[in-house]
Design a protein around this motif. Structure first.
Motif, mmCIF file in Angstrom:
data_model
loop_
_atom_site.group_PDB
_atom_site.id
_atom_site.type_symbol
_atom_site.label_atom_id
_atom_site.label_comp_id
_atom_site.label_asym_id
_atom_site.label_seq_id
_atom_site.Cartn_x
_atom_site.Cartn_y
_atom_site.Cartn_z
ATOM 1 N N ILE A 1 0.861 -1.183 0.000
ATOM 2 C CA ILE A 1 0.000 0.000 0.000
ATOM 3 C C ILE A 1 0.897 1.232 0.000
ATOM 4 C CG2 ILE A 1 -1.684 1.341 1.316
ATOM 5 C CD1 ILE A 1 -2.909 -1.209 2.295
ATOM 6 N N LYS A 2 0.623 2.152 -0.943
ATOM 7 C CA LYS A 2 1.424 3.361 -1.069
ATOM 8 C C LYS A 2 0.543 4.598 -0.955
ATOM 9 C CE LYS A 2 5.342 1.553 -3.651
ATOM 10 N NZ LYS A 2 6.318 1.845 -4.727
ATOM 11 N N ALA A 3 1.137 5.679 -0.526
ATOM 12 C CA ALA A 3 0.452 6.970 -0.460
ATOM 13 C C ALA A 3 1.512 8.062 -0.521
ATOM 14 C CB ALA A 3 -0.375 7.100 0.813
ATOM 15 N N ASP B 1 -2.396 12.157 -0.878
ATOM 16 C CA ASP B 1 -2.853 11.908 -2.246
ATOM 17 C C ASP B 1 -2.355 10.538 -2.705
ATOM 18 O OD1 ASP B 1 -4.229 12.492 -4.583
ATOM 19 O OD2 ASP B 1 -2.552 13.539 -5.521
ATOM 20 N N ASN B 2 -3.012 10.032 -3.747
ATOM 21 C CA ASN B 2 -2.575 8.854 -4.496
ATOM 22 C C ASN B 2 -2.345 7.641 -3.595
ATOM 23 O OD1 ASN B 2 -2.047 7.703 -7.019
ATOM 24 N ND2 ASN B 2 0.150 7.965 -6.803
ATOM 25 N N LEU B 3 -3.407 7.259 -2.907
ATOM 26 C CA LEU B 3 -3.399 6.060 -2.071
ATOM 27 C C LEU B 3 -3.790 4.877 -2.945
ATOM 28 C CD1 LEU B 3 -3.415 4.598 0.701
ATOM 29 C CD2 LEU B 3 -5.769 5.416 0.976
ATOM 30 N N TYR B 4 -2.879 3.917 -3.105
ATOM 31 C CA TYR B 4 -3.148 2.807 -4.019
ATOM 32 C C TYR B 4 -2.353 1.580 -3.595
ATOM 33 C CZ TYR B 4 1.420 3.664 -6.228
ATOM 34 O OH TYR B 4 2.764 3.812 -6.467
ATOM 35 N N VAL B 5 -2.603 0.461 -4.288
ATOM 36 C CA VAL B 5 -1.883 -0.780 -4.019
ATOM 37 C C VAL B 5 -0.991 -1.114 -5.201
ATOM 38 C CG1 VAL B 5 -2.083 -3.269 -3.624
ATOM 39 C CG2 VAL B 5 -3.648 -1.700 -2.477
#
Length: 396
Positions: free
Chosen positions: A105-107, A203-207
């Protein structure tokens, strides 16, 4: 003291009572995790609350995906863990997020203040495990954080790392995440001492897909992996009156190749629809101790598509399951016990994802066929040429 603080976080972080502010926002999915970048039209679900909380959707500093980002502000420091400033993100459809073991998980976090900030994230899974992870973002800087397996820990096992970046609490079941919550350590005076207000831009919370685990033998199974690589025995076949199918690199998650099927014209005849058959005629596949069939599907179109799959067993039961794949997204489909059903027992679930007809015997599968719901105009309305890219059809 640390034990007391951790216990306070664990017991109170998920009992906040202030009225939430809901937002729905383009979709990029891994598994069923939809990217959150605070753009108009996203299907994610988030809310902000806290005794001294405020938030703004901004289009200036801190935007790294699209044109908008979230600015979360703590306008005062509470001493009540149940009322801290926080941003909670949860699955839009209520089904827990199902991530693979090595997914990340990144942000992107931007600290607009003139002092370093610690941002904390609590994760909660369906078993009640509560994992706290935290990261320091230096003053006047932007940082992309990566929440890897080290931070998630071993499911149900308590561990801790108290550094500038670290974690605490029981390890998380990443296949069953209920929510994640960003917050400041407001009640702890030793953090940003003397500061009563602070903001963080998110911003840009994604896997990001992590490397696949080496395939392990599954007891009692003869169910092979279908991944469309060179040298792998071909167990699949595409049939139908109006399709183009090709091996591509786009959408590959196991090896370097995947199958792309383009329906050049939707058939209006159920008897001549376009199919991707996985189990060859005459073969019987046994899932053994595995409980789920999984497949990774990429939709390159600007509109959502539906993919269906019919299973049949040697007792002539047929089970239909289906999934919606959002526009411009990749999704891992999980066909588990609920979807496969109980052999011979008919039940149905109708929604964005669902199933119908009799359950099948997973130890005696004689058919597995993917297809589009071509003759149903209410499904995928306006789409005359559906496209899907599929890879890594296997069991676990």
């Amino acid at each position: 003291m640390k034990k007391f603080i951790t216990a306070a976080i664990t017991s109170l972080m998920f009992t906040m009572s202030a009225a939430p502010v809901f937002a729905t926002a383009p979709i990029v999915m891994v598994g069923n995790f939809a990217k959150v970048s605070f753009e108009d039209g996203e299907a994610s679900k988030w809310n902000v609350y806290g005794e001294y909380a405020s938030h703004d959707i901004i289009s200036t500093a801190g935007v790294v995906d699209g044109s908008k980002a979230m600015k979360l502000s703590m306008n005062g420091r509470t001493t009540d863990w149940g009322k801290i400033t926080s941003l909670t993100v949860a699955p839009a459809d209520g089904a827990p997020w199902n991530l693979a073991k090595n997914d990340i998980i990144k942000a992107t976090l931007t600290n607009p203040e003139n002092f370093d900030l610690s941002i904390r994230i609590n994760f909660l899974d369906t078993s009640g495990n509560n994992r706290l992870v935290f990261f320091t973002v230096p003053a006047n800087s932007t940082r992309e954080i990566s929440i890897t397996g080290e931070y998630f820990g071993e499911t149900g096992v308590a561990s801790a790392k108290w550094e500038a970046d670290g974690y605490s609490g029981k390890g998380l079941d990443t296949s069953a995440i209920k929510e994640m919550r960003f917050h400041f350590p407001e009640p702890e005076p030793k953090f940003i001492p003397g500061i009563n207000a602070a903001s963080m831009i998110i911003d840009n919370l994604y896997v990001e897909k992590g490397p696949a685990e080496p395939a392990m033998p599954i007891e009692g199974s003869n169910f092979p992996v279908t991944s469309f690589e060179d040298g792998v025995a071909k167990k699949w076949n595409v049939t139908g009156p109006s399709n183009i199918h090709e091996i591509v690199t786009e959408g590959a998650v196991d090896g370097t190749k995947a199958l792309k099927v383009t329906i050049t014209e939707r058939s209006m005849n159920w008897g001549v629809r376009n199919n991707l058959a996985i189990i060859p005629p005459g073969e019987i596949w046994n899932m053994g101790t595995a409980t789920s069939v999984v497949a990774t599907v990429t939709n390159p179109l600007d509109a959502a598509i539906q993919l269906r799959c019919n299973f049949s067993d040697t007792a002539n039961n047929t089970r239909m399951v289906y999934f919606s794949i959002p526009a411009n997204s990749t999704r891992e489909l999980v066909i588990g016990p609920e979807q496969l059903g109980t052999p011979g027992v008919k039940n149905s679930k109708w929604g964005a994802d669902g199933y119908d007809l009799n359950g099948v015997d997973k130890s005696a599968l004689k058919g597995m066929t993917f297809y589009m719901a071509e003759p149903e105009l209410k499904t995928m309305p306006g789409i005359t040429s559906p496209v899907y890219i599929i890879d890594n059809i296997t069991i676990r």
